[in-house]
Design an enzyme around this catalytic site. Structure first.
Site, PDB file in Angstrom:
ATOM      1  N   SER A  58      -4.129  -1.619   0.282  1.00  0.00           N
ATOM      2  CA  SER A  58      -3.127  -2.559   0.761  1.00  0.00           C
ATOM      3  C   SER A  58      -3.801  -3.869   1.160  1.00  0.00           C
ATOM      4  O   SER A  58      -4.689  -3.893   2.002  1.00  0.00           O
ATOM      5  CB  SER A  58      -2.432  -1.936   1.968  1.00  0.00           C
ATOM      6  OG  SER A  58      -1.581  -2.874   2.567  1.00  0.00           O
ATOM      7  N   ALA A  59      -3.352  -4.977   0.562  1.00  0.00           N
ATOM      8  CA  ALA A  59      -4.055  -6.254   0.737  1.00  0.00           C
ATOM      9  C   ALA A  59      -3.991  -6.786   2.164  1.00  0.00           C
ATOM     10  O   ALA A  59      -4.946  -7.374   2.651  1.00  0.00           O
ATOM     11  CB  ALA A  59      -3.480  -7.288  -0.232  1.00  0.00           C
ATOM     12  N   CYS A 116       4.776   7.693  24.129  1.00  0.00           N
ATOM     13  CA  CYS A 116       5.760   6.838  24.785  1.00  0.00           C
ATOM     14  C   CYS A 116       5.834   5.465  24.130  1.00  0.00           C
ATOM     15  O   CYS A 116       6.704   4.677  24.453  1.00  0.00           O
ATOM     16  CB  CYS A 116       5.458   6.732  26.272  1.00  0.00           C
ATOM     17  SG  CYS A 116       3.722   6.716  26.641  1.00  0.00           S
ATOM     18  N   GLN A 151      -7.754   1.542   4.792  1.00  0.00           N
ATOM     19  CA  GLN A 151      -8.515   1.055   5.951  1.00  0.00           C
ATOM     20  C   GLN A 151      -9.919   0.596   5.604  1.00  0.00           C
ATOM     21  O   GLN A 151     -10.557  -0.078   6.406  1.00  0.00           O
ATOM     22  CB  GLN A 151      -8.583   2.162   7.019  1.00  0.00           C
ATOM     23  CG  GLN A 151      -7.263   2.420   7.716  1.00  0.00           C
ATOM     24  CD  GLN A 151      -6.734   1.189   8.457  1.00  0.00           C
ATOM     25  OE1 GLN A 151      -7.495   0.357   8.928  1.00  0.00           O
ATOM     26  NE2 GLN A 151      -5.410   1.079   8.545  1.00  0.00           N
ATOM     27  N   GLY A 168       0.826  -1.202   0.000  1.00  0.00           N
ATOM     28  CA  GLY A 168       0.000   0.000   0.000  1.00  0.00           C
ATOM     29  C   GLY A 168       0.862   1.255   0.000  1.00  0.00           C
ATOM     30  O   GLY A 168       0.545   2.253  -0.657  1.00  0.00           O
TER      31      GLY A 168
END
Lengths: 459, 459
Positions: free
Chosen positions: A194-195, A320, A177, A69
Site C-alpha cells: 500500500s503506497a 476502549c 508495513q 493495499g
C-alpha cells in the site's frame, strides 16, 4: 506537531508530491487510447510499473496497481483461492494478520471453506513449524505479513515461504508495513502493499503475482491491469507511488538506523519512566520505526486524548478506542496486556527532539489518567478473607483490573481473588496483569453473565 | 493541441487541482483516527460528502466514495442483487450500457441468474415500454445509463424509473456521462458516477443508494464508507472530486449552451464536407458536448491515426481500433454503420476555433484513408451477371463493404450480390451500407466459414 502514526498513514513524501503534480498534467488521459495523450499516459504507466516492480523484486508483467493495499489483499486472496479451487478450499493465515486478510478469510469460511490460524508467540511472531503444521493437502493458499502492523515484529517470511514451497502451496505476503524499508526476502508467490504507508499518495496498492501461480481474477471482467484490477487507471497517483517508493528506498537504510536508535530509546526509557508498563513486540526482529507498549490501569482512549492534547498523535489497540469494545486481535493473539495500549510509529525524518519531548510528556499523561481513575498503590492491609469474589459486571477496561489490584492485598499470599466480568478484555488483561505482578492466574469459568477469572496471590 | 475525448477522461479542472493540492497537506491522515490530523481528515471527508450529495440530489448518508466509477457500478449492482436475492435473480439492462454494467451482468449470469437486454432504437434510446416488458416478478434490479457514452443519446430515465417503481424494482442509473451537466431527474434508487469524467481526479467514484433500497455489500467486510467501499480513504482525490463537481456545475448551463452550438456545427457540416457519412445518436435528446459519426469505406484506426497526426485526439467504436475485432456493442445495438467511426467529445472550454480547425482537417483525412484503400466512385459499367457471389473471406472492415460497392454496379437493378465474409462487422455494416445507398438488404445465411450476406441492387 509530532505525528507518530505513520503505520496508519504517512504524510506525503516530497517526491510523491512532485511526481503527482507533474503527472496531473501529463497523465490524466486513458493509457489505452492511441492518441498522443493516451500514449504519453501509457509511457508513464509502463515506467511506473518498471520502477515499482524493481523495488518489489518481481517482473513488471507480474505487477498490477490496485486502488489500495486492501484491494490488493482482497484481490490476491480471492484470485489464488479461485485459481487453486481444485486443490481445495483451505486457507492458512497467521493470527496477527491485518484485518484485510482476516476479512478475506471470512469470505472463504462463509462459502464453506476452512481457515487455520497459525498462533504467534508472546513477541507476535509465527514459526515456520506452525505453518508446516497448519498446511494440508487441501491448502490452496497461505498468508503471512512481512511485519506486524501493531507491534512491529518482523515475521520469518523466507523460512515460511520455504515450508509452503515444499508443500506446493503459494504464500501471499502482506508487505504493507515493510515495503518502504526493503524488498521482502524469500520465495513468496504473491505480494500486496500500500503506497500511503511509505509516503506515497492514497489510492494505490500493489499486487504482484509470480508467474506460475494459478490466479483467477474474481468479479466482473475488466481488461485493465491484466484483468486483475478494474476501473480507470489512477495514473497520477501511481506515478507518485512508484517515484516515492524509489525515493524512500534510497534513504531507507540510513533512516532505519537513525529511527532504530530513537525507538530503542523509547523501549528502554518508557519502562523506567512509567510504572507498570509492558513493551510488546520482538525486541530484535522488528520494524525500525515502530514501538508499542501497554500501561496497566489506564484507559487507552483517555490516554490518547491526553497525548493528543499535549501535541502527540499516536494510535492504540486498546478496546476502549475501538467501536467494537474488543482489544486488538494482535494483542489478544500474543496474550499481552491490552489496556492503556500505545503504538508509536515514527515517520521518516522524525527529529530526536520530538521523541525526547514525547518521553517527557508521557509519564505525566499516564499518571493523570491513573489519578482520574483513582488508581493508587494499595496500602498494606491485614487480609480480610482467604478468598474473595469481586462483582465487576458492567465495568469496562481498565476498571476490572484496577478492582483486582485493590482486592488482591486483602487476601493472604496463597489466597484467591475471583473477578466476575462481562468485559471481553478481562480475558486478556487479567492473565497479563498476573504475569506482570507475579501472581498466578488459575483460569476462567463461564458464568450466566460473563466469566469468573480466578487469581492466586503469590507475592 | 485539441483534445476531443473528454468522454474517456477530462483534463483536470483547475478547482480539482487546487483542492487536491490543499488536501494533500490537510487530508492525508486516517479519518477514523481520533487525533487532530484524523479529525481534520474527517471534517474534510464529511464536507466533501455533503457537497457531492447535494450535487447528486441525495442525503449525505446515502452516498459513499469508491475508487472509480467502475467500482461504483460493480458494487451497486452486486449489492442490490444480493440484497434482493429473495425476490429473484433477474436483471434488466439496456443493450447500450457501459461495459462495467454489462460485465457485472455477466457475473450474475455465470451464477445462474438471468439478464434481459432492453433494445434501443436507431438513435440509441430505450423506451419505458421496453423496460415494462422486460421486468418480471423475479426482477431484482434494472440498470439504465443517464446518457450514452458513445453516441450521447440521453435516456428517458425519469420515465423508466416510474415504470420500475410501479413494478417495485429498484433502478440503478449509471450517470457517469452526465453528472457534471446536472443531476439525474426522476425517482432513481441507486446512482453511480465517476469523477474523472467531469474534470475531477481519477481514483474517485460515487455510489448513492437511496434509503429503503435493500443493499447487501459483497466481498470482504470493511468498516469504511458504511461498509460499501473497502480500502484506505483516498481523501485528497475525494475532496478534489467534490470541489470540482460543484465548480463544473456552476458553469454547466452556460458551457452546455456554448458546446451545443459547436456540436451542432459538427453534426450539420460533417455530412456536407465528407461524402458517405452517417451521424449517429439522437439529434435532440443528447449530451451537449458529444457527437459521433461513421464514414463509409474507412478504416477507423487509420482515420484516428490521421487525425492524431493532424493534432486531434478523438475516439472510435470501430472494430479495427479494438483488440477484439468486433465493433462497439452500442453501434451494433443501434444497427448503424460502424466503419470509420469517430466520437468527438469536447471538454469544457473548447474554443470554437478548434472545432473549425477539425472540420477543415477531417475531409482531407477521410479522403486520404479512402485513397489508400483504393476507394473510388465505380464507373458505370454494363451488368455482367444477374447475380454475383463475392468471396470476402479473410478481409477485414472496411474491405468487404468496399468490395460490395464495387460489385453492385456489375449487376442490373433487381439483381443481387452475395458477400461471403467472416468479419463480424459485415453483419452490421452491410445492412447499414444498404440503408445509406438505397439498396435492399435481403439477409444473412450461415456458411461453413463465415456468413453470406445478400443485397438486391435497387437503384
Amino acid at each position: 506537531m509530532p505525528y507518530f502514526d505513520s503505520a496508519s498513514a504517512a504524510p506525503l513524501h516530497p517526491v510523491a508530491r512532485q511526481a503527482l503534480q507533474a503527472s496531473l498534467d501529463e497523465g490524466w488521459a486513458d493509457p489505452a487510447r492511441l492518441y498522443r495523450e493516451g500514449r504519453r499516459a501509457r509511457l508513464l504507466l509502463d515506467a511506473a510499473r518498471e520502477a515499482a516492480a524493481e523495488a518489489v523484486g518481481c517482473r513488471a508483467d507480474e505487477l498490477v496497481f490496485t486502488p489500495s493495499g486492501t484491494h490488493a489483499v482482497h484481490t490476491g486472496v480471492a484470485g489464488v483461492l479461485a485459481g487453486r479451487r481444485r486443490v481445495g478450499s483451505h486457507l492458512v493465515v497467521s493470527a496477527v494478520e491485518h484485518s484485510s486478510v482476516l476479512h478475506a478469510a471470512e469470505v472463504l469460511e462463509a462459502r464453506g471453506g476452512t481457515v487455520t490460524e497459525v498462533p504467534v508467540d508472546r513477541w507476535g511472531a509465527v514459526t515456520p513449524a506452525g505453518y508446516a503444521q497448519a498446511l494440508t493437502p487441501e491448502s490452496a493458499l497461505a498468508c503471512l505479513q512481512s511485519a506486524n502492523h501493531e507491534v512491529g515484529t518482523v515475521q520469518p517470511v523466507a523460512e515460511v515461504a520455504e515450508v509452503c514451497g515444499a508443500a506446493g502451496v503459494p504464500l501471499l505476503v502482506d508487505a504493507a508495513q515493510s515495503l518502504g524499508w526493503g524488498p521482502v526476502e524469500g520465495a513468496w508467490s504473491v505480494l500486496a502493499a500500500s503506497a500511503h504507508k511509505w509516503g506515497g499518495p492514497p489510492g494505490v496498492g500493489l499486487l504482484a503475482v509470480r508467474k506460475g501461480v494459478r490466479f483467477s481474477p474474481q468479479g466482473p471482467a475488466d481488461e485493465r491491469e491484466s484483468g486483475r484490477s478494474p476501473g480507470f487507471t489512477n495514473l497520477p497517483a501511481i506515478v507518485a507511488a512508484a517515484a516515492s517508493l524509489r525515493a524512500v528506498r534510497a534513504e531507507a537504510d540510513a533512516e532505519a538506523a537513525r529511527l532504530r536508535v530513537l525507538v530503542d530509546r523509547i523501549r528502554r526509557r518508557v519502562v523506567r519512566l512509567v510504572p507498570d508498563v509492558e513493551v510488546v513486540g520482538d525486541p530484535e526482529r522488528r520494524l525500525p520505526h515502530l514501538v508499542t507498549f501497554s500501561c496497566l490501569y489506564v484507559d487507552g482512549e483517555t490516554l490518547l486524548h491526553e497525548l493528543d492534547r499535549a501535541g502527540f498523535s499516536v494510535s492504540s489497540g486498546s478496546s476502549c478506542t475501538s467501536s467494537t469494545l474488543t482489544p486488538s486481535h494482535v494483542l489478544r493473539a500474543m496474550g499481552v496486556l491490552s489496556e492503556g495500549n500505545v503504538r508509536v510509529s515514527l515517520p521518516p525524518g522524525t527529529p530526536a527532539e520530538e521523541v525526547n519531548a514525547f518521553l517527557e510528556v508521557l509519564p505525566r499523561a499516564v499518571a493523570d489518567v491513573r489519578e482520574r481513575l483513582g488508581v493508587s498503590e494499595p496500602p498494606a492491609v491485614a487480609p480480610v478473607a482467604d478468598s474473595l469474589e469481586l462483582d465487576a459486571l458492567g465495568l469496562r477496561c481498565p476498571q476490572p483490573v484496577i478492582e483486582l489490584a485493590r482486592a488482591i492485598v486483602t487476601v493472604p499470599v496463597g489466597g484467591t481473588v475471583t473477578v466476575v466480568s462481562d468485559d471481553e478484555v478481562a480475558r486478556l488483561d487479567i492473565p497479563a496483569w498476573c504475569a506482570m505482578r507475579g501472581h498466578t492466574y488459575l483460569g476462567e469459568t463461564p458464568r450466566e453473565v460473563g466469566s469468573a477469572y480466578t487469581v492466586r496471590r503469590s507475592t
